[in-house]
Every structure is written in structure tokens, then in C-alpha cells.
Design an enzyme around this catalytic site. Structure first.
Site, PDB file in Angstrom:
ATOM      1  N   LYS A 192      -9.710-120.148 -24.396  1.00  0.00           N
ATOM      2  CA  LYS A 192     -10.897-119.774 -25.165  1.00  0.00           C
ATOM      3  C   LYS A 192     -10.832-118.293 -25.514  1.00  0.00           C
ATOM      4  CE  LYS A 192     -14.963-118.257 -24.697  1.00  0.00           C
ATOM      5  NZ  LYS A 192     -15.058-117.529 -25.981  1.00  0.00           N
ATOM      6  N   CYS A 301      -8.706-101.690 -21.250  1.00  0.00           N
ATOM      7  CA  CYS A 301      -9.284-101.768 -19.900  1.00  0.00           C
ATOM      8  C   CYS A 301      -8.823-100.605 -19.039  1.00  0.00           C
ATOM      9  CB  CYS A 301      -8.935-103.096 -19.258  1.00  0.00           C
ATOM     10  SG  CYS A 301      -7.179-103.453 -19.329  1.00  0.00           S
ATOM     11  N   GLU A 400     -18.343 -98.032 -17.774  1.00  0.00           N
ATOM     12  CA  GLU A 400     -17.262 -98.261 -18.734  1.00  0.00           C
ATOM     13  C   GLU A 400     -17.823 -98.250 -20.153  1.00  0.00           C
ATOM     14  OE1 GLU A 400     -15.499-102.230 -18.993  1.00  0.00           O
ATOM     15  OE2 GLU A 400     -13.523-101.299 -19.147  1.00  0.00           O
TER      16      GLU A 400
HETATM   17  P1  NAD Z   1     -16.635-110.242 -21.948  1.00  0.00           P
HETATM   18  O1  NAD Z   1     -16.602-110.329 -20.476  1.00  0.00           O
HETATM   19  O2  NAD Z   1     -17.931-110.083 -22.628  1.00  0.00           O
HETATM   20  O3  NAD Z   1     -15.960-111.533 -22.600  1.00  0.00           O
HETATM   21  C1  NAD Z   1     -14.661-111.940 -22.246  1.00  0.00           C
HETATM   22  C2  NAD Z   1     -14.533-113.430 -22.484  1.00  0.00           C
HETATM   23  O4  NAD Z   1     -15.410-114.111 -21.607  1.00  0.00           O
HETATM   24  C3  NAD Z   1     -14.903-113.874 -23.900  1.00  0.00           C
HETATM   25  O5  NAD Z   1     -14.017-114.900 -24.306  1.00  0.00           O
HETATM   26  C4  NAD Z   1     -16.309-114.430 -23.717  1.00  0.00           C
HETATM   27  O6  NAD Z   1     -16.629-115.411 -24.669  1.00  0.00           O
HETATM   28  C5  NAD Z   1     -16.201-115.044 -22.332  1.00  0.00           C
HETATM   29  N1  NAD Z   1     -17.479-115.195 -21.617  1.00  0.00           N
HETATM   30  C6  NAD Z   1     -18.594-114.434 -21.726  1.00  0.00           C
HETATM   31  N2  NAD Z   1     -19.563-114.909 -20.905  1.00  0.00           N
HETATM   32  C7  NAD Z   1     -19.039-115.980 -20.260  1.00  0.00           C
HETATM   33  C8  NAD Z   1     -19.540-116.882 -19.282  1.00  0.00           C
HETATM   34  N3  NAD Z   1     -20.773-116.784 -18.795  1.00  0.00           N
HETATM   35  N4  NAD Z   1     -18.728-117.866 -18.836  1.00  0.00           N
HETATM   36  C9  NAD Z   1     -17.471-117.974 -19.306  1.00  0.00           C
HETATM   37  N5  NAD Z   1     -16.934-117.161 -20.243  1.00  0.00           N
HETATM   38  C10 NAD Z   1     -17.709-116.164 -20.711  1.00  0.00           C
HETATM   39  O7  NAD Z   1     -15.625-109.056 -22.295  1.00  0.00           O
HETATM   40  P2  NAD Z   1     -15.247-108.455 -23.721  1.00  0.00           P
HETATM   41  O8  NAD Z   1     -16.409-107.646 -24.195  1.00  0.00           O
HETATM   42  O9  NAD Z   1     -14.693-109.528 -24.591  1.00  0.00           O
HETATM   43  O10 NAD Z   1     -14.023-107.503 -23.317  1.00  0.00           O
HETATM   44  C11 NAD Z   1     -14.187-106.225 -22.833  1.00  0.00           C
HETATM   45  C12 NAD Z   1     -14.025-106.188 -21.326  1.00  0.00           C
HETATM   46  O11 NAD Z   1     -12.772-106.761 -20.937  1.00  0.00           O
HETATM   47  C13 NAD Z   1     -13.998-104.781 -20.786  1.00  0.00           C
HETATM   48  O12 NAD Z   1     -14.794-104.692 -19.650  1.00  0.00           O
HETATM   49  C14 NAD Z   1     -12.535-104.565 -20.425  1.00  0.00           C
HETATM   50  O13 NAD Z   1     -12.326-103.582 -19.454  1.00  0.00           O
HETATM   51  C15 NAD Z   1     -12.119-105.916 -20.007  1.00  0.00           C
HETATM   52  N6  NAD Z   1     -10.648-106.063 -20.105  1.00  0.00           N
HETATM   53  C16 NAD Z   1      -9.920-106.107 -18.951  1.00  0.00           C
HETATM   54  C17 NAD Z   1      -8.534-106.218 -19.009  1.00  0.00           C
HETATM   55  C18 NAD Z   1      -7.712-106.271 -17.739  1.00  0.00           C
HETATM   56  O14 NAD Z   1      -6.576-106.731 -17.796  1.00  0.00           O
HETATM   57  N7  NAD Z   1      -8.229-105.848 -16.611  1.00  0.00           N
HETATM   58  C19 NAD Z   1      -7.899-106.302 -20.242  1.00  0.00           C
HETATM   59  C20 NAD Z   1      -8.678-106.258 -21.392  1.00  0.00           C
HETATM   60  C21 NAD Z   1     -10.057-106.150 -21.302  1.00  0.00           C
END
Ligand code: NAD
Length: 496
Positions: A192, A301, A400
């Protein structure tokens, strides 16, 4: 604008999602708009999947897993299919890169190098693991009659159906970070992508089929996190969730997986410190620290969003960083002359501006950038640097931002900066900049971070474990660690 012609990408804009090797609409008929963040215009519509659609995707993945078409395929053939997929990414590099830049906003050169180039590299690396998954043989101490012997061994077997949920900052690469090891180990996958950036993941599903993956081995569902993502997390036939995203959502998913006793790996947020020691060449330090925060518009990230500079060179480095930040040209990622694109969405743009306003409210000193809109359209944020000369306890040090916003604080001793660096709830990355290798390694020994870089930042590699300490996650991706993620160990005991 000096834009590049778009011969192919717009032909692959999708209105359907990819289940069991076919393009399907959401059963409800609902759709989600997908935007071009450089203009704010709608680029495409994709299905807004709900639990019924997720159920179809999981059923397809379960069926393919049970059919043995993938997991019992000779590993060398699985390897060949993943290698073919890497080739297909490169053969379709222009299309994929344009699509990514249109949808995510990043510079075309980074879409080519990182989204396509690094994804192909990761696929090739993980393909090699398909033929190298080993168990062990063990001596046991069981009390047995003298005439009975015992032989024991372990076997690593795929976990089954993997639910992969990814963010929008590196859409194609994050998809490949999940599907490459999962598929190499013989699992089937329901992927997803983020609602903001589903387009390259959909094309990836199609290319995987072309590479020879059996239908149902990789399904791509589009939809909202709290609906489609949550349905995937809750689904009883999904054996493992591999999540990359925010710490906030990671906590929800981790709790749900705990409740359901489902395997889970979490790659979450960060607030990575960049530490510049007193012996650094100020220009090199400024360039390194600027790249650490401004790469991919700060939407990384491991972005080096907390800068600590030794007080003896603080003003000098800061002045040089200001010059670098003010020279960065903002614009659409398709424009060849541009150095930084927009934030991914209107919502994220507002979040980043709010963080800048928080910095101002908390008394941080604005060095350059700020919350004014630099261009009349799109979600652009100026590269922004705040100074924290009085070492105030401000929100920018702890929260962040995930945008091009830096807070720079002076320090006087290594002990002080180590305490500061480790004071975050996060522990994803950290970098130390110095020619004094002894000082660098001593700091590296103590930094609470999944990756510590010395004189570089944001370097990742398929052979290098990646993940976070503390609230930055659970588990490690890449390398041998990935195989552990995507397999279960079965012990076998034979009496003879
Ligand atoms: P997000 O957590 O809002 O969303 C990530 C994914 O989770 C999306 O596909 C979203 O649709 C899904 N999602 C949201 N709510 C959900 C739920 N309740 N149940 C299941 N899935 C759900 O994050 P974002 O805004 O897309 O990305 C930014 C964040 O990702 C930042 O905090 C960043 O640091 C982190 N990130 C971490 C890494 C790493 O490897 N550590 C890499 C890239 C990004």
C-alpha cells in the site's frame, strides 16, 4: 520554464489498482485524487480501496502463496525474475522518473538516480539473497535410549503474506526496500503506497508481472491509511507488516500487530543530529550540513535537522550555510535549472509552515528562509535556517519537521553535545564532522542512532543494516537483517 518533454509518463497515469495481476477499480467505485505538488493540479485519480478491496488483494496473495508458484520456485529462478525486474526498471527509467517527479515533486535527476537507479541496485542485491538463505545443523542433548540418534536442523521459511505500507518521500525506492527482500524470501506481498504518491508503485506491480512474477505475488492497493492501511494491518491472513512512516502511525500499527501477535517491522521518524567539531574546515562543514538537511527538500527520515557546531566556528559555518541556502533555486522538479522542488502536498506544506511559525514563536532567530510563499503556485518552502545561540529549549529541537528547516545550536564541549544529541526521543541517524578520527569514533560509540556517519550523511546501501533506536523504529532493513525479517525459523528434529 526550461522543462523537459514528457513523452511517456503521462501515458502511464493509472485510474485502477493492481490485484492478482489485473487492473481493478475499488468495489465501492470511490476514487482519490492524486496531485502534482509543483502546481497543485490534479494529476490522476486512483481507487480509494476499503476493507473489501484489501480482502481481495490479501486473498490473491494467500492463493499465490499456497499455490507454491512462487515460494517453491527454485531460488535461482526467483533470483532471475527479480534481476529481470531490475532491468525493466532501468529500461523504463525515463517513464518512471518523470512519473515520480510529477507526483512527488522531487528533482528529475534524483528520480533517475535514487528512485530508479537505487531501486534497481536494491533489487539486484536482494535477488542474490534468494539463493543464499541457509539454516544450520545442531547437536542436541536430549536424553534418548542408547540405540537412538538424533539429528536437528533449522530452516528459514517465508512468513507468508506480507503487508507493506510505505510513505511518500521516496515512493518507488521505499516500495522496493519492502518488496525486494520479501519476494526474494518467497513471500507474497500486498503493497500500500502513500495516498499522495501511488503512481510508480502501480507501475512497479505491472513491471513485476512482465518480469515473470506470478499473478498475486505482488498486489498494489491504493487508498487511505486509516481505511486501506488499517484493513491490511488487521487482516488475519497477513502474517507480517513491514511499515515505513511516521512514529505516530508506527505506534498505532505496532500496537495493532502486538494485539494480533503479528510480526512487524517499523521504520519511523527521526530528528538526526549533525555534529561539527572545532577542527572542521568551515566551508566543507557548511556544504556537508546543508546537504544533510536540504537533500530531497528535507523530506528524509534521516535528514540532519539538528545542527550542533562548535562555538569557535559557529558564526563562520552558519554564515556559509546561509549563502548556500539562499542560492538554492526553487521550482518544479522537471525544470533542469531547479535545485529544490515543492513539499509533497498542501497538507504537508501547511505542517512545515507551522513548524517555522513555532520556531519564531519559541524565540529561535531566523537566519534565512521563513514562512512566506516563494512562488505563486505549488507547495514550495524556502530553505530555512534558525539559529539557537542562547540554547533555548524549543520545539524545533524535538519535533520532526520533514522539510527544509534547520535549527543550529553552538556547543562548547563534546560531553555537552553528546547529551544534546542523545536527548531526542528519536534515534535514526547522526553524523560527526571532524578530521580527528579518535574523537569521531568515541562519539560514534555513544550516539544513540541506528546509523552514525563520519564526514558524510544520508548514505545508505543495500548491504548496510538500516533502522532506528528508540522511537525511530523496531528492526533493521537490508543486508542479512532483511532475510531475518521476512522469514520464520523452523526447527527440525529427526530421531533415527
Ligand atoms: P505516515 O505515517 O502518515 O504514512 C505512512 C503510510 O502509512 C502511508 O501509506 C499511510 O497511508 C499509511 N497509514 C497512515 N495511517 C495508517 C493507519 N492507521 N494504519 C495503517 N496505515 C496507515 O507517514 P508519511 O507522512 O507518509 O511519511 C513521513 C514519515 O515517514 C516521517 O515521519 C518520516 O520520518 C518517516 N520515514 C521513515 C523512514 C525510515 O526508514 N525510518 C523512511 C522514510 C520516511
Amino acid at each position: 520554464m526550461n522543462t523537459i518533454e514528457l513523452p511517456v509518463a503521462t501515458n502511464s497515469l493509472r485510474t485502477r489498482m493492481f490485484i492478482n495481476g489485473s487492473w481493478v477499480a475499488a468495489k465501492s467505485g470511490a476514487q482519490l485524487p492524486v496531485y502534482n505538488p509543483a502546481t497543485g493540479e490534479v494529476l490522476a485519480h486512483v481507487p480509494d480501496a476499503d476493507a473489501n478491496d484489501v480482502n481481495d488483494a490479501v486473498s490473491s496473495a494467500v492463493h499465490t502463496f499456497k499455490s507454491e508458484a512462487w515460494r517453491r520456485m527454485p531460488p535461482v529462478k526467483r533470483e532471475a525474475i527479480l534481476l529481470r525486474l531490475a532491468d525493466l526498471l532501468e529500461e523504463n527509467a525515463n517513464e518512471l522518473a518523470e512519473l515520480e517527479t510529477l507526483n512527488n515533486g522531487k528533482l528529475l535527476i534524483y528520480s533517475r538516480m535514487v528512485e530508479v537507479g537505487a531501486s534497481a541496485q536494491w533489487l539486484r542485491y536482494m535477488a542474490g539473497w534468494a539463493t543464499k538463505i541457509n539454516g544450520t545443523t545442531l547437536d542436541l542433548s536430549l536424553p534418548m535410549p542408547p540405540q537412538v540418534r538424533v539429528r536437528a536442523s533449522t530452516q528459514r521459511v517465508p512468513v507468508g503474506v506480507v503487508g507493506a505500507i510505505i510513505p511518500w518521500n521516496f515512493p518507488l525506492l521505499m516500495a522496493v526496500w519492502k518488496i525486494a527482500p520479501a519476494l526474494a524470501c518467497g513471500n507474497t506481498v500486498v503493497l500500500k503506497p502513500a495516498e499522495e504518491t501511488p503512481l510508480t508503485a502501480l507501475r512497479l506491480g505491472e513491471l513485476a508481472l512482465e518480469a515473470g512474477l506470478p499473478p498475486g505475488a505482488l498486489n498494489v492497493i491504493t487508498g487511505r491509511g486509516e481505511i486501506a492501511g488499517n484493513a491490511l494491518v488487521q487482516h488475519p491472513q497477513v502474517n507480517k507488516i513491514a511499515f515505513t512512516g511516521s512514529t505516530e502511525v508506527g505506534r498505532i500499527i505496532g500496537a495493532a500487530c502486538g494485539q494480533n501477535l503479528k510480526a512487524v517491522s517499523l521504520e519511523l521518524g527521526g530528528k538526526s543530529p549533525v555534529i561539527v567539531l572545532s577542527d572542521c574546515d568551515p566551508q566543507q562543514a557548511a556544504e556537508g550540513a546543508a546537504a544533510a538537511i536540504f537533500f530531497n527538500h528535507g523530506q528524509v527520515c534521516t535528514a540532519g535537522s539538528r545542527l550542533y557546531i562548535h562555538e569557535s566556528i559557529y558564526e563562520d559555518v552558519l554564515e556559509r550555510m546561509k549563502d548556500i541556502a539562499e542560492s538554492i533555486v526553487l521550482g518544479a522538479g522537471l525544470d533542469k535549472d531547479v535545485q529544490m522542488g515543492p513539499m509533497v502536498s498542501a497538507k504537508h506544506y501547511e505542517n512545515v509552515l507551522q513548524h517555522i511559525r513555532n520556531g519564531l514563536d519559541d524565540g529561535a532567530e531566523l537566519v534565512c528562509g521563513g514562512a512566506e510563499r516563494p512562488l505563486p503556485h505549488g507547495y514550495f518552502v524556502k530553505p530555512t535556517i534558525f539559529a539557537n545561540r542562547n540554547k533555548k529549549d524549543i520545539r524545533l529541537l524535538t519535533q520532526e519537521v520533514f522539510g527544509p528547516v534547520l535549527i543550529a545550536t553552538p556547543f562548547s564541549s563534546v560531553e555537552e553535545v553528546l547529551d544534546e544529541a542523545n536527548s531526542s526521543i528519536y534515534g535514526l541517524g547522526a553524523s560527526v564532522w571532524t578530521n580527528n578520527m579518535s574523537a569521531a569514533l568515541r562519539l560514534a560509540d555513544e550516539l544513540e542512532a541506528g546509523t552514525v556517519w563520519i564526514n558524510t550523511h544520508n548514505m545508505v546501501d543495500p548491504n548496510l543494516p538500516f533502522g532506528g533506536f528508540k522511537a525511530s523504529g523496531v528492526g533493521r532493513e537490508h543486508g542479512a537483517a532483511a532475510v531475518e525479517h521476512y522469514t520464520e525459523t523452523r526447527s527440525l528434529v529427526i530421531a533415527y
